[in-house]
Design an enzyme around this catalytic site. Structure first.
Site, PDB file in Angstrom:
ATOM      1  N   ALA A  54       0.862  -1.174   0.000  1.00 13.21           N
ATOM      2  CA  ALA A  54       0.000   0.000   0.000  1.00 13.21           C
ATOM      3  C   ALA A  54       0.903   1.230   0.000  1.00 13.21           C
ATOM      4  CB  ALA A  54      -0.878  -0.005   1.241  1.00 13.21           C
ATOM      5  N   GLY A  97       0.593  -4.968   0.918  1.00  6.93           N
ATOM      6  CA  GLY A  97      -0.575  -5.034   0.037  1.00  6.93           C
ATOM      7  C   GLY A  97      -0.274  -5.710  -1.295  1.00  6.93           C
ATOM      8  N   GLU A 100      -0.646  -9.256  -0.609  1.00  6.68           N
ATOM      9  CA  GLU A 100      -2.087  -9.507  -0.418  1.00  6.68           C
ATOM     10  C   GLU A 100      -2.846  -9.489  -1.737  1.00  6.68           C
ATOM     11  OE1 GLU A 100      -2.032  -6.350   2.570  1.00  6.68           O
ATOM     12  OE2 GLU A 100      -3.087  -7.723   3.905  1.00  6.68           O
TER      13      GLU A 100
HETATM   14  N1  CAA Z   1       4.597   3.188  -0.605  1.00 11.84           N
HETATM   15  C1  CAA Z   1       5.018   4.369  -1.136  1.00 11.84           C
HETATM   16  N2  CAA Z   1       6.211   4.508  -1.786  1.00 11.84           N
HETATM   17  C2  CAA Z   1       6.990   3.430  -1.894  1.00 11.84           C
HETATM   18  C3  CAA Z   1       6.608   2.176  -1.356  1.00 11.84           C
HETATM   19  C4  CAA Z   1       5.347   2.072  -0.688  1.00 11.84           C
HETATM   20  N3  CAA Z   1       4.870   0.916  -0.179  1.00 11.84           N
HETATM   21  N4  CAA Z   1       7.602   1.270  -1.603  1.00 11.84           N
HETATM   22  C5  CAA Z   1       8.559   1.963  -2.283  1.00 11.84           C
HETATM   23  N5  CAA Z   1       8.189   3.245  -2.450  1.00 11.84           N
HETATM   24  C6  CAA Z   1       8.941   4.319  -3.123  1.00 11.84           C
HETATM   25  C7  CAA Z   1      10.092   4.796  -2.260  1.00 11.84           C
HETATM   26  O1  CAA Z   1       9.645   5.753  -1.308  1.00 11.84           O
HETATM   27  C8  CAA Z   1      10.988   5.413  -3.318  1.00 11.84           C
HETATM   28  O2  CAA Z   1      10.467   6.667  -3.679  1.00 11.84           O
HETATM   29  P1  CAA Z   1      11.475   7.960  -3.786  1.00 11.84           P
HETATM   30  O3  CAA Z   1      12.407   7.596  -4.919  1.00 11.84           O
HETATM   31  O4  CAA Z   1      10.533   9.082  -4.110  1.00 11.84           O
HETATM   32  O5  CAA Z   1      12.177   8.055  -2.474  1.00 11.84           O
HETATM   33  C9  CAA Z   1      10.791   4.483  -4.512  1.00 11.84           C
HETATM   34  O6  CAA Z   1       9.553   3.790  -4.285  1.00 11.84           O
HETATM   35  C10 CAA Z   1      11.892   3.442  -4.641  1.00 11.84           C
HETATM   36  O7  CAA Z   1      11.976   2.766  -3.398  1.00 11.84           O
HETATM   37  P2  CAA Z   1      13.370   2.554  -2.614  1.00 11.84           P
HETATM   38  O8  CAA Z   1      14.303   3.668  -2.895  1.00 11.84           O
HETATM   39  O9  CAA Z   1      13.047   2.287  -1.182  1.00 11.84           O
HETATM   40  O10 CAA Z   1      13.883   1.224  -3.369  1.00 11.84           O
HETATM   41  P3  CAA Z   1      14.833   0.102  -2.793  1.00 11.84           P
HETATM   42  O11 CAA Z   1      15.145  -0.772  -3.951  1.00 11.84           O
HETATM   43  O12 CAA Z   1      15.958   0.679  -1.998  1.00 11.84           O
HETATM   44  O13 CAA Z   1      13.922  -0.741  -1.738  1.00 11.84           O
HETATM   45  C11 CAA Z   1      11.916  -1.847  -0.989  1.00 11.84           C
HETATM   46  C12 CAA Z   1      12.821  -1.449  -2.180  1.00 11.84           C
HETATM   47  C13 CAA Z   1      12.669  -2.837  -0.069  1.00 11.84           C
HETATM   48  C14 CAA Z   1      10.664  -2.509  -1.558  1.00 11.84           C
HETATM   49  C15 CAA Z   1      11.539  -0.594  -0.175  1.00 11.84           C
HETATM   50  O14 CAA Z   1      11.060   0.411  -1.083  1.00 11.84           O
HETATM   51  C16 CAA Z   1      10.476  -0.807   0.856  1.00 11.84           C
HETATM   52  O15 CAA Z   1      10.767  -1.357   1.915  1.00 11.84           O
HETATM   53  N6  CAA Z   1       9.222  -0.413   0.579  1.00 11.84           N
HETATM   54  C17 CAA Z   1       8.131  -0.520   1.500  1.00 11.84           C
HETATM   55  C18 CAA Z   1       7.620  -1.944   1.628  1.00 11.84           C
HETATM   56  C19 CAA Z   1       6.513  -2.013   2.645  1.00 11.84           C
HETATM   57  O16 CAA Z   1       6.705  -1.751   3.808  1.00 11.84           O
HETATM   58  N7  CAA Z   1       5.309  -2.426   2.201  1.00 11.84           N
HETATM   59  C20 CAA Z   1       4.160  -2.558   3.043  1.00 11.84           C
HETATM   60  C21 CAA Z   1       3.315  -1.322   3.018  1.00 11.84           C
HETATM   61  S1  CAA Z   1       2.006  -1.367   4.231  1.00 11.84           S
HETATM   62  C22 CAA Z   1       0.759  -2.216   3.504  1.00 11.84           C
HETATM   63  O17 CAA Z   1       0.882  -2.702   2.400  1.00 11.84           O
HETATM   64  C23 CAA Z   1      -0.494  -2.331   4.332  1.00 11.84           C
HETATM   65  C24 CAA Z   1      -1.490  -3.299   3.843  1.00 11.84           C
HETATM   66  O18 CAA Z   1      -1.618  -4.385   4.366  1.00 11.84           O
HETATM   67  C25 CAA Z   1      -2.382  -2.981   2.756  1.00 11.84           C
END
Ligand code: CAA
Length: 248
Positions: A54, A97, A100
């Site tokens: 998400a 998400g 999911e």
């Molecule tokens: N939401 C919003 N933006 C996101 C995102 C997310 N879930 N995942 C990645 N992005 C964005 C980053 O903020 C970044 O944007 P900027 O360039 O503007 O800073 C861009 O995508 C690239 O991401 P990274 O620089 O972090 O890329 P990376 O290769 O270093 O890492 C990753 C990749 C490990 C997937 C890391 O991005 C990450 O940990 N993302 C979040 C994953 C997460 O926690 N997901 C769960 C969300 S909560 C949820 O989903 C609730 C539910 O049950 C519905």
């Protein structure tokens, strides 16, 4: 019947699932579900990300009352109400998400290097789009509890070993996508009536007791003797011909 492919395309945010993205996806799904020519759907992302969860930037300022009164995330599960079979073709990240969304599809094809996980605990929340229920149904309580309480990721290979994914590809995203499209095309080539019934009875197994599920299956099985395609399929077998389905 046609196979339709949807590609999630927010590369700058690793296909993070925002409300506008889901509105667009749901509108497109509705269009193709209503089109009688659609036999199967494949949902995919990119080599780097199916979806990284998400949209955290959208969620960060939400209050309880925003989330509760707007039933935040509820529209995501619209996909599970569709009767057309849906395959998720997953490469790269399928986190939160994203994991999911893949679990909501009827089956998952993935690359062995895909990264699945429910990392919500690290953000101070829990899965909110069915992960605690569907992942538990797929891997059992102990493994699901470990994954959700630690936020540890798991690989596409593990997804295959644990029965989360139906097929795992050692090759590239394209290999996985082509595998999913091939299966979708095969499904789209069968009778729409039988395919719809098969999807319905398998899904019912998730909600009903074994006795109720077996009874439900038998009723639907009986119902298929009222379809034209049952006669067509069985007569074609007897004549050693290819069945020409009417989808009736
Ligand atoms: N939401 C919003 N933006 C996101 C995102 C997310 N879930 N995942 C990645 N992005 C964005 C980053 O903020 C970044 O944007 P900027 O360039 O503007 O800073 C861009 O995508 C690239 O991401 P990274 O620089 O972090 O890329 P990376 O290769 O270093 O890492 C990753 C990749 C490990 C997937 C890391 O991005 C990450 O940990 N993302 C979040 C994953 C997460 O926690 N997901 C769960 C969300 S909560 C949820 O989903 C609730 C539910 O049950 C519905």
């Amino acid at each position: 019947m046609n196979t339709v492919r949807f590609t999630l395309n927010r590369p700058k945010a690793l296909n993070a699932l925002s409300s506008p993205l889901f509105r667009e996806l749901n509108d497109a799904l509705t269009r193709f579900e209503e089109d009688k020519g659609t036999g199967a759907i494949v949902i995919t992302g990119s080599e780097k990300a199916f979806a990284a969860g998400a949209d955290i930037k959208e969620m960060a300022p939400l209050t309880f009352s925003d989330a509760y009164t707007n039933n935040f995330i509820a529209p995501w599960s619209y996909l599970t109400t569709l009767r057309t079979p849906i395959i998720a073709a997953v490469s790269g990240y399928a986190l939160g998400g994203g994991c999911e969304l893949a679990l909501m599809c009827d089956m998952i094809y993935c690359t062995s290097s895909a990264t699945f996980g429910q990392p919500e605990i690290r953000l101070g929340i829990i899965p909110g789009a069915g992960g605690s229920q569907r992942l538990t149904a797929a891997v059992g309580k102990s493994k699901a509890m470990e994954l959700i309480l630690t936020g540890h990721n798991f690989s596409g290979k593990e997804a295959g070993d644990w029965g989360v994914a139906a097929q795992v590809f050692d090759g590239s995203h394209d290999d996985c996508l082509n595998g999913a499209l091939e299966t979708a095309t095969k499904i789209a080539g069968f009778s729409r009536v039988a395919v719809t019934a098969a999807k319905e009875v398998v899904n019912k197994s998730q909600d009903l007791s074994l006795r109720e599920g077996v009874e439900f299956e038998r009723r639907v099985f009986h119902g298929l003797f009222g379809s034209k395609d049952q006669k067509i399929g069985m007569n074609a077998f007897a004549k050693k011909e290819k069945a020409q389905w009417t989808n009736e």
